[in-house]
Write an enzyme that holds these catalytic residues in place. Structure first.
Site, short mmCIF file in Angstrom:
data_model
loop_
_atom_site.label_atom_id
_atom_site.label_comp_id
_atom_site.label_asym_id
_atom_site.label_seq_id
_atom_site.Cartn_x
_atom_site.Cartn_y
_atom_site.Cartn_z
N ASP A 156 87.67 -38.79 -11.05
CA ASP A 156 86.41 -39.40 -10.62
C ASP A 156 85.43 -39.27 -11.78
O ASP A 156 84.98 -38.17 -12.12
CB ASP A 156 85.89 -38.66 -9.38
CG ASP A 156 84.66 -39.33 -8.79
OD1 ASP A 156 83.98 -40.07 -9.52
OD2 ASP A 156 84.38 -39.09 -7.59
N HIS A 157 85.07 -40.40 -12.37
CA HIS A 157 84.25 -40.37 -13.58
C HIS A 157 82.83 -39.89 -13.30
O HIS A 157 82.10 -39.52 -14.23
CB HIS A 157 84.23 -41.75 -14.25
CG HIS A 157 84.16 -41.69 -15.75
ND1 HIS A 157 83.49 -40.69 -16.43
CD2 HIS A 157 84.69 -42.50 -16.70
CE1 HIS A 157 83.61 -40.90 -17.73
NE2 HIS A 157 84.35 -42.00 -17.93
N ARG A 158 82.44 -39.89 -12.04
CA ARG A 158 81.10 -39.38 -11.74
C ARG A 158 81.04 -37.88 -12.01
O ARG A 158 79.97 -37.33 -12.23
CB ARG A 158 80.76 -39.64 -10.26
CG ARG A 158 80.63 -41.12 -9.94
CD ARG A 158 80.47 -41.35 -8.45
NE ARG A 158 81.64 -40.83 -7.70
CZ ARG A 158 81.80 -41.00 -6.39
NH1 ARG A 158 80.88 -41.64 -5.68
NH2 ARG A 158 82.87 -40.53 -5.79
N PRO A 190 84.26 -44.59 -9.07
CA PRO A 190 84.64 -45.09 -10.40
C PRO A 190 85.65 -44.12 -11.01
O PRO A 190 85.31 -42.99 -11.34
CB PRO A 190 83.31 -45.08 -11.17
CG PRO A 190 82.47 -44.07 -10.48
CD PRO A 190 82.92 -43.99 -9.05
#
Lengths: 327, 429
Positions: B402-404, B228
């Protein structure tokens, strides 16, 4: 290149060393007039005389002990234990004396003795005369252990054993004395700790010693006909072991079978398997297979003896297990 | 206990066989070693022998082509209940199971040796989930033992790891359903898409076999696509950077690499990365690894495809040093002489398409890194400065995160620092 038998190759190494070097002499039961129980030393008494080709009483501990003493005094004795089963009687000298003096004297003493012995099934000599005990000796730091499978190897390795400054226990296999093979005109010493790949292969490495090298070669030929390419690897020197060559071979083939005539349990194959699984863990595509004698005293009856010790068919079955096939 | 009869592999490379006919009918008694059915392989037609004695309880595949390792029949005791063979059911208990006990192994025929592994697996499951009846587990692959661990050889595990293949999705053809290297290799080349709806004439299509580099690119980018991500863009006034570069080029000594705008970017990003370690990180699935040194990867178009050599410890290098390292590694990339070490350990990536006139673009993440910066061309553009309209060379920077691992604010702060450093390179010192 001349073709000679394994027996002649052993004799040739001994005789040439004795011609070149006064420090080398041989000693053992019935080795002089009789020429040894396997005929290895035949004719050597005539050439070198009783001072250097010495008969001994039936007393294995004394034979090895005398060899160790002579070695510490600067000689390079080659003592013979007629059957490797009788090594047990000389183990005090080999394990507690020969293997220890160099270490315990801080390197002031060296023990360049070679202890030649032979054994193996095939002639039905019974439970006390046909064992394969090489693994016992590999377990002792301070010893080198050799097990030669061809005329060329036995000659080159025996030469190196004689001229090694450490005690070397040198195993020969009874059924190999008659096999013939080409050898170089001059002796080419074979470094102790250097393996030999008898046959290149892609799918399975068979690590075999002594008689089983020949059984493995027969199995490899059969497997080849079925589309399985087998590498036959003979460590030749069990201690020190050529670990690098072993691991390289298994990394190439991804599968490994170990094969010896000694019983499987606690056999030298266990050590090979351990080295392989550690050094080539991420390259293994099948469990390491072990081939060896069944865990019983060797029977006297020929059919029973044949049933107990491994043959080419057993090696072939193990090869097929590693590639997930049935014979 | 019933034994599943699986299609054996009768030669290296055999992947399937065609059952021609059964020599026994359901309900017939079968002796181990008796011919059971006729199998046609690419090479020969042969009779396949039963691996166990008992009664042929069920024929799962009457005839036709079957993959190696699939259950084609079940042999058991008369009257024994047979579950619908899920064709990929639990581990086979008997079938030439090599025992790992050497002494026993040679004392008995291998096929008769009890398979220890399933016993152990069952015990493990029983203790792990008391109260759950230990039977009929819905598992996709036969290689997945009841305990949940996939049975696979170390080599198969390594190949699967390297290629990002999930072992649990594979069906093992080794003894006891073990996944072996060949199973993974086959999965790696199996087509994932259906055949196209139309088939163009052969002479209209150039088929380009994938090189290993291309395969790696495909695999890694597909993997990256699943992350994500979000993008942030800024534009930066490059006047000072261009002036600085000119000065450095003017002072260049014989044999030194000419610094590029991208080298300045590498240096500036490295300085920003060590100040924003949330961005200088790897996402490792169960943890985020943040790094104190900036190992900056630079995307290079090599003849065989994209490669990303890494400039190590870029934050500690002088600009001249960055230029020298870049020049060397890019030259090797173009010659296809990169070493594995050149490509490993990057903590951030810069992709610059400015030289092609691309003004702005979005780059795909380079996992496990959590950020990548896409750099466009420096273009003369109008800019309002102190209420005055001025023309400045400006560059559009778009970072993908990377939104994680990275939140919007972290990303924005990082980008603000990069912009500040570009507009006033002295701040990066």
């Amino acid at each position: 290149m001349p073709e000679i038998s394994y027996r002649e190759a052993v004799r040739d190494a001994l005789s040439r060393a004795m011609r070149e070097d006064d420090d080398v002499f041989v000693m053992g039961e019935d080795i002089a007039e009789m020429g040894g129980s396997m005929g290895v030393t035949q004719g050597m008494l005539d050439e070198f005389g009783p001072e250097r080709v010495r008969n001994t009483p039936i007393s294995e501990m004394a034979i090895v002990g005398a060899g160790i003493g002579a070695a510490m005094q600067g000689m390079r004795p080659v003592v013979e234990i007629m059957y490797e089963d009788f090594l047990t009687l000389s183990l005090e000298q080999i394990v507690n004396q020969a293997a220890k003096h160099r270490y315990m004297s801080g390197g002031q003493l060296k023990v360049p003795v070679t202890i030649r012995t032979q054994g193996g099934a095939g002639w039905s000599p019974g439970a006390q005369h046909a064992q394969q005990l090489e693994a016992w000796l590999v377990h002792i730091p301070g010893l080198k252990v050799v097990f030669a499978s061809t005329p060329e190897d036995v000659r080159g390795l025996l030469w190196s054993a004689i001229y090694d400054d450490n005690p070397v226990v040198f195993f020969e296999h009874r059924t190999l004395y008659g096999i013939k093979g080409e050898v170089p005109e001059e002796i080419e010493p074979i470094e102790l700790g250097k393996a030999r790949i008898h046959r290149q292969g892609e799918d399975v490495t068979v690590v075999a010693t002594g008689r089983l090298v020949h059984e493995a070669l027969a199995a490899a030929q059969e497997a080849e006909a079925q589309g399985v390419s087998v590498e036959v690897f003979d460590p030749r020197t069990l201690q020190p072991l050529d670990e690098r060559a072993l691991i390289d071979s298994v990394k190439k083939t991804n599968r490994c079978v170990v094969a010896h005539e000694a019983v499987v349990r606690g056999g030298y194959g266990a050590e090979i398997a351990a080295v392989v699984q550690h050094g080539a863990f991420d390259w293994l595509d099948a469990p390491v297979e072990r081939v060896g004698a069944k865990f019983v005293p060797l029977p006297f009856a020929p059919v029973m003896e044949e049933f107990v010790v491994p043959h080419a068919a057993d090696v072939l079955e193990a090869i097929y297990r590693t590639v997930g096939r049935t014979a | 206990m019933a034994t599943e009869v699986k299609l054996p592999r009768l030669g290296q490379g055999m992947e399937s066989g065609t059952i021609v006919k059964w020599l026994k009918a359901e309900g017939d008694p079968v002796e181990k070693g008796e011919p059971l059915y006729e199998l046609d392989t690419e090479k020969v037609t042969q009779e396949v022998e039963a691996e166990a004695s008992g009664v042929l309880l069920r024929i799962a595949v009457q005839e036709g082509e079957v993959e190696v390792g699939r259950t084609v029949a079940v042999i058991g005791e008369a009257g024994e209940e047979v579950a619908e063979p899920s064709d990929e059911a639990g581990p086979t208990p008997a079938a030439a199971a090599p025992s790992d006990d050497g002494a026993e192994q040679s004392a008995e025929k291998p096929a008769e040796a009890p398979a220890r592994e399933p016993e152990r697996e069952r015990g493990r499951e029983a203790s792990a989930s008391p109260g759950t009846p230990p039977r009929q587990v819905e598992e996709p692959a036969q290689s997945r033992a009841n305990g949940g661990r996939v049975k696979a050889s170390p080599l198969a595990r390594r190949i699967a790891r390297e290629r990002g293949i999930d072992l649990a999705s594979l069906s093992g053809t080794g003894p006891e359903g073990r996944v072996v290297a060949e199973d993974v290799e086959r999965a790696a080349v199996a087509p994932v898409t259906a055949a196209p709806a139309f088939a163009p004439a052969a002479d209209e299509v150039e088929v380009v076999a994938l090189t290993s580099t291309r395969k790696t690119i495909a695999r890694r980018l597909t993997e990256a696509w699943q992350a994500p991500v979000f993008q942030l863009s800024v534009s930066a006034d490059m006047s000072r950077v261009l002036a600085l570069r000119e000065q450095l080029v003017a002072r260049l000594r014989e044999g030194e690499a000419k610094p590029t705008v991208n080298d300045v970017l590498t240096k500036v990003c490295a300085a920003a990365l060590v100040r924003h370690r949330a961005v200088n990180a790897h996402y490792a699935g169960d943890a985020i690894h943040r790094f104190s040194a900036a190992h900056v990867g630079i995307a290079v178009a090599a003849p065989n495809g994209l490669v990303v050599p890494v400039i190590r410890n870029a934050e500690r290098r002088t600009l001249a040093d960055v230029a020298a390292a870049r020049a060397e590694v890019v030259a090797r990339a173009r010659d296809g002489k990169l070493q594995r070490e050149d490509l490993e350990g990057g903590t951030f990536t810069i992709s610059n398409l400015g030289m092609y006139g691309v003004e702005q673009f979005v780059a795909v993440l380079n996992p496990p890194q959590v950020a990548i910066l896409a750099v466009g061309s420096a273009e003369e553009r109008p800019l309002v400065q102190d209420d005055q309209l001025v023309v400045r060379p400006q560059v559009q920077l778009t970072a993908t995160f990377d939104h994680r691992a990275v939140d919007g604010a972290d990303g924005a702060e990082f980008l603000a620092t990069v912009k500040a450093f570009l507009e006033e390179p002295g701040l990066a010192l």
